[in-house]
Design an enzyme around this catalytic site. Structure first.
Site, PDB file in Angstrom:
ATOM      1  CE  LYS A   9     114.066 -70.002  -3.124  1.00 47.16           C
ATOM      2  NZ  LYS A   9     114.065 -70.326  -1.675  1.00 47.16           N
ATOM      3  CE1 TYR A  49     114.241 -75.874  -2.058  1.00 45.25           C
ATOM      4  CE2 TYR A  49     112.287 -75.474  -3.374  1.00 45.25           C
ATOM      5  CZ  TYR A  49     113.480 -75.034  -2.839  1.00 45.25           C
ATOM      6  OH  TYR A  49     113.924 -73.754  -3.075  1.00 45.25           O
ATOM      7  CG  PHE A  57     110.208 -75.263   6.015  1.00 51.78           C
ATOM      8  CD1 PHE A  57     110.657 -75.495   4.718  1.00 51.78           C
ATOM      9  CD2 PHE A  57     111.107 -75.443   7.066  1.00 51.78           C
ATOM     10  CE1 PHE A  57     111.960 -75.918   4.467  1.00 51.78           C
ATOM     11  CE2 PHE A  57     112.421 -75.870   6.831  1.00 51.78           C
ATOM     12  CZ  PHE A  57     112.833 -76.111   5.519  1.00 51.78           C
ATOM     13  NE  ARG A  85     125.750 -72.229   0.824  1.00 48.29           N
ATOM     14  CZ  ARG A  85     124.466 -72.506   0.935  1.00 48.29           C
ATOM     15  NH1 ARG A  85     123.726 -72.736  -0.129  1.00 48.29           N
ATOM     16  NH2 ARG A  85     123.883 -72.550   2.117  1.00 48.29           N
ATOM     17  CB  THR A  91     118.130 -69.410   4.831  1.00 50.90           C
ATOM     18  OG1 THR A  91     119.154 -70.268   4.338  1.00 50.90           O
ATOM     19  CG2 THR A  91     116.771 -69.930   4.415  1.00 50.90           C
ATOM     20  CG  ASN A 112     114.707 -67.535   0.715  1.00 55.34           C
ATOM     21  OD1 ASN A 112     114.162 -67.932  -0.305  1.00 55.34           O
ATOM     22  ND2 ASN A 112     115.476 -68.308   1.451  1.00 55.34           N
ATOM     23  CG  HIS A 115     117.735 -72.948  -4.405  1.00 59.46           C
ATOM     24  ND1 HIS A 115     117.797 -73.630  -3.229  1.00 59.46           N
ATOM     25  CD2 HIS A 115     118.480 -73.662  -5.297  1.00 59.46           C
ATOM     26  CE1 HIS A 115     118.534 -74.726  -3.393  1.00 59.46           C
ATOM     27  NE2 HIS A 115     118.953 -74.768  -4.642  1.00 59.46           N
ATOM     28  CD  GLU A 126     120.344 -77.861  -5.993  1.00 62.65           C
ATOM     29  OE1 GLU A 126     120.722 -76.721  -6.338  1.00 62.65           O
ATOM     30  OE2 GLU A 126     120.081 -78.154  -4.814  1.00 62.65           O
TER      31      GLU A 126
HETATM   32  P1  CMP Z   1     116.186 -72.553  -0.128  1.00 61.72           P
HETATM   33  O1  CMP Z   1     117.609 -72.142  -0.029  1.00 61.72           O
HETATM   34  O2  CMP Z   1     115.594 -72.645  -1.482  1.00 61.72           O
HETATM   35  O3  CMP Z   1     116.019 -73.986   0.608  1.00 61.72           O
HETATM   36  C1  CMP Z   1     114.809 -74.385   1.225  1.00 61.72           C
HETATM   37  C2  CMP Z   1     113.776 -73.305   1.269  1.00 61.72           C
HETATM   38  O4  CMP Z   1     112.740 -73.509   2.200  1.00 61.72           O
HETATM   39  C3  CMP Z   1     114.427 -72.005   1.717  1.00 61.72           C
HETATM   40  O5  CMP Z   1     115.301 -71.516   0.731  1.00 61.72           O
HETATM   41  C4  CMP Z   1     113.193 -71.163   2.011  1.00 61.72           C
HETATM   42  O6  CMP Z   1     112.591 -70.632   0.835  1.00 61.72           O
HETATM   43  C5  CMP Z   1     112.226 -72.218   2.588  1.00 61.72           C
HETATM   44  N1  CMP Z   1     112.066 -72.162   4.053  1.00 61.72           N
HETATM   45  C6  CMP Z   1     110.916 -71.854   4.684  1.00 61.72           C
HETATM   46  N2  CMP Z   1     111.061 -71.919   6.004  1.00 61.72           N
HETATM   47  C7  CMP Z   1     112.335 -72.260   6.237  1.00 61.72           C
HETATM   48  C8  CMP Z   1     113.102 -72.489   7.435  1.00 61.72           C
HETATM   49  N3  CMP Z   1     112.559 -72.367   8.653  1.00 61.72           N
HETATM   50  N4  CMP Z   1     114.399 -72.841   7.296  1.00 61.72           N
HETATM   51  C9  CMP Z   1     114.949 -72.997   6.055  1.00 61.72           C
HETATM   52  N5  CMP Z   1     114.265 -72.785   4.900  1.00 61.72           N
HETATM   53  C10 CMP Z   1     112.974 -72.423   4.997  1.00 61.72           C
END
Ligand code: CMP
Length: 139
Positions: A9, A49, A57, A85, A91, A112, A115, A126
């Site tokens: 990311k 997404y 969010f 994972r 996450t 984070n 993904h 995906e």
């Molecule tokens: P990802 O695994 O890419 O899936 C959804 C993304 O939303 C997650 O990683 C984060 O980058 C973002 N995100 C932001 N806030 C939240 C939250 N509260 N819970 C889960 N994902 C979040």
């Protein structure tokens, strides 16, 4: 042998730590069989997404994912979805285990660093959202 989809990311491309993340991936016996550095359009990010469209969010997530380059990847190996994972960690980096990518590199629950697909079925969806089969080259 199977495949998962990965995104490194914008927080990670910004900090020049994509090599460090790739090393963790490879040290865990996943092979990067396709990789591209791209800038996500809003449309593409919203499509990717779409499942999170109603989440509070969502808008922040799209702003963030379009704020800089990302590296999209296909990873191949035994149990690739599950394994990646595990390697990524939770996450929220506050809950991520020692030795995971997110524990080492993630800034917060949004920024984070990576993904990864959450199921075999979503991995296929995906991967085909971003790659043609002829761009994926196994060892
Ligand atoms: P990802 O695994 O890419 O899936 C959804 C993304 O939303 C997650 O990683 C984060 O980058 C973002 N995100 C932001 N806030 C939240 C939250 N509260 N819970 C889960 N994902 C979040």
């Amino acid at each position: 042998m199977n495949r998962t989809f990965s995104i490194i990311k914008p927080d990670a491309t910004q900090r020049n730590i994509t090599g460090s993340i790739n090393k963790i991936i490879e040290d865990n016996n996943l092979t990067i069989v396709a990789q591209k550095r791209i800038k996500l359009s809003r449309e593409k990010a919203e499509g990717f997404y779409a499942i999170h469209k109603e989440k509070p969010f969502f808008n922040d997530l799209i702003d963030y994912m379009t704020s800089g380059p990302v590296i999209i990847q296909v990873l191949e190996g035994d149990n690739a979805v599950e394994k990646y994972r595990k390697i990524m960690g939770s996450t929220n980096p506050e809950n991520a285990e020692e030795g995971t990518i997110r524990k080492k590199h993630a800034l917060n629950i949004q920024e984070n660093s990576v993904h990864g697909s959450d199921s075999e079925e979503n991995a296929k969806i995906e991967i085909s959202f971003f790659f043609n089969e002829n761009e994926i080259i196994s060892n």
